[in-house]
Design a protein around this motif. Structure first.
Motif, short mmCIF file in Angstrom:
data_model
loop_
_atom_site.label_atom_id
_atom_site.label_comp_id
_atom_site.label_asym_id
_atom_site.label_seq_id
_atom_site.Cartn_x
_atom_site.Cartn_y
_atom_site.Cartn_z
N ILE A 483 4.70 -7.88 5.51
CA ILE A 483 3.49 -7.47 4.60
C ILE A 483 4.24 -6.95 3.63
CG2 ILE A 483 1.66 -5.53 4.40
CD1 ILE A 483 1.09 -6.35 7.36
N LEU A 484 5.35 -6.12 3.46
CA LEU A 484 6.06 -5.62 2.49
C LEU A 484 6.56 -6.51 1.34
CD1 LEU A 484 7.79 -2.54 4.41
CD2 LEU A 484 6.11 -2.24 2.58
N SER A 485 6.95 -7.69 2.01
CA SER A 485 7.74 -8.69 1.40
C SER A 485 6.41 -9.49 0.49
CB SER A 485 8.21 -9.60 2.06
OG SER A 485 7.60 -10.54 2.89
N ALA A 486 5.13 -9.55 1.12
CA ALA A 486 3.97 -10.09 0.34
C ALA A 486 3.74 -8.92 -0.91
CB ALA A 486 3.02 -10.20 1.15
N GLN A 487 3.95 -7.88 -0.79
CA GLN A 487 3.90 -6.83 -1.99
C GLN A 487 5.09 -6.85 -2.74
OE1 GLN A 487 2.69 -3.38 0.27
NE2 GLN A 487 0.78 -3.72 -0.21
N ARG A 488 5.98 -7.77 -2.63
CA ARG A 488 7.27 -7.89 -3.36
C ARG A 488 8.02 -6.43 -3.26
NH1 ARG A 488 5.75 -12.18 -3.05
NH2 ARG A 488 5.86 -13.84 -4.61
N GLN A 489 7.87 -5.68 -2.04
CA GLN A 489 8.90 -4.75 -1.89
C GLN A 489 9.96 -5.18 -1.01
OE1 GLN A 489 6.66 -1.06 -0.78
NE2 GLN A 489 4.67 -1.90 -1.42
N TYR A 490 10.82 -5.94 -1.55
CA TYR A 490 11.85 -6.75 -0.70
C TYR A 490 12.75 -5.31 -0.01
CZ TYR A 490 10.11 -10.72 -2.57
OH TYR A 490 9.17 -12.13 -2.99
N LYS A 491 13.34 -4.71 -0.86
CA LYS A 491 14.23 -3.85 -0.59
C LYS A 491 13.52 -2.97 0.93
CE LYS A 491 17.61 -4.12 -2.97
NZ LYS A 491 19.12 -4.47 -2.35
#
Length: 714
Positions: A483-491
């Motif tokens: 979910i975080l990666s879908a929000q572009r919060q990769y770190k």
């Protein structure tokens, strides 16, 4: 003899003891155990007179040990356990044991030679039987007084005497004319129970094996009771016994390697006896066998045993339910579903809630069966009628899952939107009923919101799930990171995965490491991604060596449709795709050859091979590879999209290109690449209506691309 005939037992026994030292019975009234234990016989027993008469026939008098044996039996039958024990302790068992062995040995020779030409035994066989019974009653007296270890040691004397006297086992007609066989049966059955009471499981297991492996001429019922009690001890004692040493077995015979296997063997023997009607039906035997085979991964074996049961042993509907559970646990979900359909037929038990819930769960995993799953879940809710909140919450959760799966195959956008709305509504109802404390419901709530791209709500539920489970379940970590990666919060997503890796053992890090690699690649850190994949491959290699391809565990995983090599196969494909992006063709080909060694029949491998050819500009070879992938799996969406892309580049038939793209979108509405290429196709047509459709496709592709996770949510 006149005294024995008079019926005055107390005077008779006193007379029998005159030639020996006084019996210690005068203080019996002050220290007697008078709690009338239900196991003790309170009725007068004339067998004392018969035993005395039989002993007197040979010598004309009773010796000291025999007199004590008779008097002790009388006290025991009256319920005076302490007095009986006091009398029995006056018998010098060490002194009489050699004489008893010699008498029984002579008896063995008599049965062997069928002749009377042997020396006179040191005591009559009836006297030996009387003393044997006295030793057994002494053990029972000690048991009643809570002196279990002493009781077991006393009982063991009987077994030792008979075993040493008959090394080849008791002859079949050994007990035809005396009571010794009955005493022996009771001693053999009692000994392991006494060791259990004495908290000596090792001795108990040895006694059980001794009882079952030696020839004691036990009746069928006694043997069955011993087998059942032994199986229960093996299953639930909590300790692991050493395997039996069956030196007499043939090399090809089955020898149990652990507690579970030995218990299963015993329970299967008992079940066979029930089927053959040698013993009465005992439902608990099937219950214990079900537990044993479940924990050992032998659910198909359990199904075979249940299928062999004759009609009438278990109820018809119960048979369907048990078999469906067995096949479901063994990974044969469609067979389980067929059995549940029979159970839920209108002529059987159409309102069986457990069967309805299980059928809905199976159907909810497959979009094609999702509509059937919806029906089962709604029938379960109707059957419950607000009677059980816990089961209702499960039914609502399964209804939501089936509705979500059904939305994936809906053709019309309006139908799909309606099913998605109903899915969330059902899952939220389940969440309210459980006050958001059920981890499975929270997981599906987060997952459904994520797939509908309601990422903030999905993130809220995912965090709540992780907190509720305290990070104990890998799927919670993975979903939150995706979910975080879908929000572009990769770190942040990579930090979550690293935290999960710190709390997880090496054996369970496979999916976590794969997700970490994809997160690194999404950030453009290709070399770091390659390093993570190599680390994952090392873990998988150690796993495969530890399991071994011929082990039982490997077979179980294969039966469940999830072979240990599946993750390794996909990792080689992922790694090959990274090398293709870097134009490192040789490294990519090496990865594909490694993949082929694991499984040559793979749609994913054929697709990656096609991408490799496409990267080299070999479009015709790429089309052949994509076609091979679709031959293996006609629903392989990446191959459909890649085929359309290559056809468009070759300026071939636009109708075929559109057909592939529309087919891909029917299977996966969230595929941004399919939407983008469909937009390019419409744009190339140049018509005003096509331009509008192209704009809509580009808009959908942009939205999906911006909210796409590094790895699929599901």
């Amino acid at each position: 003899m006149e005294g024995l005939s008079s019926g005055d037992q107390s005077r008779t026994v006193a007379g029998m003891a005159l030639s020996s030292e006084p019996l210690a019975t005068k203080d019996n009234s002050t220290g007697a155990y008078s709690s009338k234990n239900g196991a003790l016989d309170q009725q007068p027993d004339t067998s004392n007179l018969e035993e005395a008469e039989l002993s007197l026939r040979g010598r004309g008098s009773l010796n000291y040990e025999e007199a004590r044996a008779l008097l002790g039996r009388m006290e025991y039958q009256k319920g005076n356990v302490e007095a009986a024990l006091h009398v029995f302790e006056g018998i010098n068992i060490a002194a009489v044991t050699p004489r008893m062995k010699a008498t029984l040995a002579k008896r063995r020779e008599h049965h062997k030679k069928r002749s009377q030409s042997f020396s006179t035994p040191p005591m009559s066989i009836h006297a030996a039987s009387l003393l044997m019974e006295a030793i057994l009653l002494k053990a029972k007296s000690l048991q009643h007084l809570g002196r279990f270890r002493e009781a077991a040691q006393s009982c063991k004397v009987i077994v030792d005497i008979v075993e040493s006297s008959f090394s080849e086992g008791l002859p079949e007609n050994f007990a035809a004319d005396f009571k010794l066989q009955e005493t022996l049966n009771k001693a053999v059955e009692l000994l392991p129970e006494l060791w259990k009471l004495a908290d000596s499981p090792r001795e108990a297991i040895m006694s059980y094996r001794r009882a079952l492996l030696n020839q004691w001429n036990l009746d069928v019922e006694t043997t069955a009771r011993i087998q059942k009690d032994f199986a229960i001890l093996l299953l639930y004692s909590g300790g692991e016994a050493s395997p039996p040493n069956l030196r007499s077995q043939m090399d090809s015979s089955f020898v149990p390697k652990n507690n579970i296997e030995e218990a299963i063997l015993l329970l299967m023997i008992l079940l066979r006896k029930i089927i053959l009607k040698r013993i009465e039906r005992d439902p608990s035997i099937l219950d214990h066998l079900s537990f044993a085979l479940s924990v050992s991964g032998g659910l198909k074996a359990l199904a075979s045993q249940v299928e062999e049961l004759l009609p009438g042993i278990i109820d018809r509907n119960e048979r369907y339910h048990i078999l469906s559970l067995c096949y479901y646990g063994a990974g044969e979900e469609l067979i389980a579903l067929d059995l549940l359909r029979k159970l839920l037929h209108v002529n059987e038990d159409p309102n069986c809630v457990p069967a309805l819930l299980m059928a809905s769960k199976i159907c909810g995993k497959t979009p094609k069966l999702a509509e059937e799953g919806i029906n089962y879940a709604r029938r379960a809710l109707q059957s419950l009628k607000n009677n059980c909140n816990q089961l209702e919450s499960v039914a609502y959760c399964l209804l939501g899952v089936s509705l979500s799966a059904h939305s994936q195959v809906a053709v019309a956008d309006s139908v799909r939107a309606t099913k998605q709305f109903e899915a969330l509504e059902a899952l939220e109802s389940a969440g309210r009923m459980t006050k958001m404390r059920d981890s499975n419901i929270l997981y599906h709530l987060s997952l459904e919101n994520a797939e509908q791209r309601k990422l903030d709500v999905a993130l809220y539920y995912a965090k709540h799930l992780l907190k509720l489970e305290s990070g104990s379940n890998i799927r919670g970590w993975l979903l939150l990171a995706r979910i975080l990666s879908a929000q572009r919060q990769y770190k942040d997503a990579e930090t979550i995965i690293n935290a999960a890796l710190d709390q997880t053992g090496k054996w369970d890090q496979g999916e976590l490491l794969r997700t970490k690699a994809k997160l690194q690649i999404a950030q453009g850190q290709l070399e770091s991604g390659i390093a993570s994949y190599i680390q994952l491959l090392a873990v998988l290699r150690i796993q495969s060596k530890s399991l071994g391809l011929g082990t039982k565990l490997y077979k179980i995983l294969q039966d469940n449709g999830n072979p240990p090599g599946l993750l390794e196969l996909e990792v080689w494909h992922d790694l090959a795709s990274v090398y293709i992006r870097l134009s490192r063709w040789h490294d990519a080909e090496t990865c594909l050859s490694k993949s082929k060694a694991i499984c040559s029949y793979s749609a994913s491998r054929c697709h990656t091979t096609g991408v490799l050819y496409e990267g080299k500009g070999l479009y015709k070879e790429a089309l052949k590879a994509f076609a091979s992938a679709l031959d293996i799996d006609p629903t392989h969406v990446p191959s459909m999209v890649s085929t359309a892309v290559v056809l468009r580049r070759l300026c071939m038939q636009s109708s075929a290109t559109r057909s592939f793209l529309m087919g891909a979108l029917r299977l996966d509405r969230m595929n941004s690449s399919a939407w983008y290429n469909l937009g390019l196709l419409y744009k190339a047509e140049g018509a005003p209506s096509s331009s509008l459709e192209a704009a809509e496709c580009f808009e959908a592709a942009t939205f999906l691309e911006e909210t796409a996770p590094a790895e699929p949510f599901r």
